[in-house]
Design a protein around this motif. Structure first.
Motif, short mmCIF file in Angstrom:
data_model
loop_
_atom_site.label_atom_id
_atom_site.label_comp_id
_atom_site.label_asym_id
_atom_site.label_seq_id
_atom_site.Cartn_x
_atom_site.Cartn_y
_atom_site.Cartn_z
N VAL A 1 49.45 42.14 35.09
CA VAL A 1 50.29 42.64 36.62
C VAL A 1 51.51 41.89 36.92
O VAL A 1 52.56 42.39 36.76
N ALA A 2 51.74 41.17 36.28
CA ALA A 2 52.90 40.27 36.05
C ALA A 2 53.89 40.55 35.62
O ALA A 2 55.30 40.85 35.06
N GLU A 3 53.24 41.51 34.47
CA GLU A 3 54.13 42.06 33.02
C GLU A 3 54.67 43.26 33.66
O GLU A 3 55.59 43.68 33.09
N MET A 4 54.12 43.94 34.33
CA MET A 4 54.28 45.47 35.30
C MET A 4 55.89 45.80 35.02
O MET A 4 56.67 46.43 35.49
N PRO A 5 56.12 44.30 36.46
CA PRO A 5 57.49 44.79 37.48
C PRO A 5 58.62 43.94 35.82
O PRO A 5 59.59 45.09 36.25
N ALA A 6 58.09 43.11 35.24
CA ALA A 6 59.38 43.63 34.06
C ALA A 6 58.98 44.77 33.47
O ALA A 6 60.74 44.54 32.49
N PHE A 7 58.38 45.79 33.02
CA PHE A 7 59.30 46.91 32.44
C PHE A 7 60.35 47.57 33.60
O PHE A 7 61.04 48.15 32.80
N ALA A 8 59.56 47.99 34.48
CA ALA A 8 60.44 48.57 35.53
C ALA A 8 61.72 47.91 35.45
O ALA A 8 63.08 48.79 35.32
#
Length: 392
Positions: free
Chosen positions: A244-251
């Motif tokens: 879940v922590a990765e996903m904001p990094a993508f955006a």
């Protein structure tokens, strides 16, 4: 277990099979070997099947990503590329749930092989080969057919006089016809192998730098994921939180990618992750210090996830179409070597893994400094096109 075959599938993708053909082949192999693993009667057979599964899995992401991004223009390539990684992280999040539901390893291997079968049936028949691959292999008519389909899906149409050609073949016409230039005609025979990459001074240097940055990135990315076993928390929950922590990094990376460029963002995200890894190395594993170490690991994953997926966009842009997949395959292979070494670092426990990850992040950012910027640069199709583009 063994995924260092990306360069081999990259060669096949650049040469004989094409992007779509290679993706189809690796999905079939992945499904077959994954299901057969669940039937392994002994440990030796299990190891062999895991080796073969890794052999096929190593080419899935490589072929899928290049096939998805090659037809996309420079202005949208960053966002399109970063959006594909939500599926990657979503798959890991889903896997943690599947592993919880299917605790036995035999059932888990069957369940984790089903997505490859579904992809073959529901997705592969409806996607097209890369028009760039058709172009460099002289199949211009098929390339133009795909370009017309893409234009139509975007609510446009190509004029009858518009053609797709290599630069030396694309001559300006005076009767209203237009030529789409993509790269220069290759003067030498290119087989799409690693040898072709290292023979050119430009691509050779870029390849060595790409290997270094992908290796160090993988050490941190996979290392932080594996290091959850040393944090004394619930394994399933911690893996889910990391994903879940990765996903904001993508955006965030997708937004900043076209504003600041690939190179500054690669350096910045690596050093961001390194900073929190160093912080985690200084924390204990009890009380508030344990919470701080866990948070440092999550923020380290956040930063390196941005780097790791950015490299999938950055690395292909550094190389022409004729060797793009094999070069990306070599970079992925370097990343997988880093992943293989991770258990030996994690098993040492304490603050050492975090310290090692911090050093790798710091060095990786330094290596990225020597890469060229590719923001809004064209995707060249041939070696000559890349060389002339660099001179210009």
């Amino acid at each position: 277990m063994m995924r260092n075959t990306s360069a081999g599938f990259g060669h096949l993708s650049d040469s004989k099979l094409g992007r779509k053909g290679s993706l189809t082949a690796v999905c079939i192999l992945n499904a077959i070997f994954g299901c057969l693993t669940s039937l392994a009667p002994n440990y030796v057979t299990y190891l062999l099947l895991r080796f073969l599964t890794g052999f096929s899995t190593g080419g899935v992401g490589l072929c899928a990503f290049v096939l998805a991004t090659e037809p996309v223009g420079p202005s949208k390539r960053g966002i399109a590329g970063m959006s594909t990684f939500y599926n990657f992280s979503g798959g890991i999040a889903l896997l943690s749930g599947i592993a919880y539901v299917f605790p036995t390893w035999r059932a888990l291997y069957v369940a984790s092989s089903i997505p490859s079968v579904l992809f073959l049936v529901l997705v592969i028949p409806f996607i097209s080969e890369s028009p760039r691959w058709y172009l460099v292999h002289g199949r211009t008519n098929k390339a133009m057919k795909i370009m017309r389909t893409i234009a139509k899906s975007n609510g446009h149409h190509l004029l009858d006089g518009v053609t797709i050609a290599l630069d030396d073949e694309a001559n300006d016409t005076s009767s209203g016809n237009q030529s789409w230039k993509s790269a220069t005609v290759e003067k030498e025979t290119i087989s799409g192998s690693v040898i072709d990459v290292v023979q050119s001074p430009i691509t050779r240097i870029r390849l060595f730098l790409a290997l270094g940055i992908n290796f160090t990135c993988s050490v941190v990315y996979y290392g932080l994921s594996l290091n959850v076993v040393n944090l004394g928390t619930n394994l399933y929950l911690t893996v889910l939180v990391n994903v879940v922590a990765e996903m904001p990094a993508f955006a965030i990376t997708a937004v900043l990618l076209d504003r600041f460029g690939r190179k500054p963002l690669a350096i910045g995200t690596k050093w961001f992750s390194a900073m929190f890894c160093f912080m985690g190395s200084m924390m204990g594993n009890v009380g508030i210090w344990k919470v701080t170490r866990v948070c440092s690991g999550i923020l380290g994953i956040f930063g390196m996830a941005g780097t790791y997926n950015l490299l999938f966009i950055y690395t292909p842009e550094l190389f022409p179409t004729v060797v793009r997949n094999v070069a990306l395959g070599c970079a992925i292979q370097a990343a997988q070597i880093g992943a293989i070494l991770e258990p030996f670092v994690v098993v040492l426990g304490g603050g050492f893994p975090f310290m090692a990850f911090g050093v790798c992040g710091l060095i990786g950012g330094m290596v990225a400094y020597y890469l060229p910027e590719t923001l809004n640069k064209p995707l060249y199709d041939t070696m000559t096109g890349l060389e002339e583009g660099e001179i210009a």
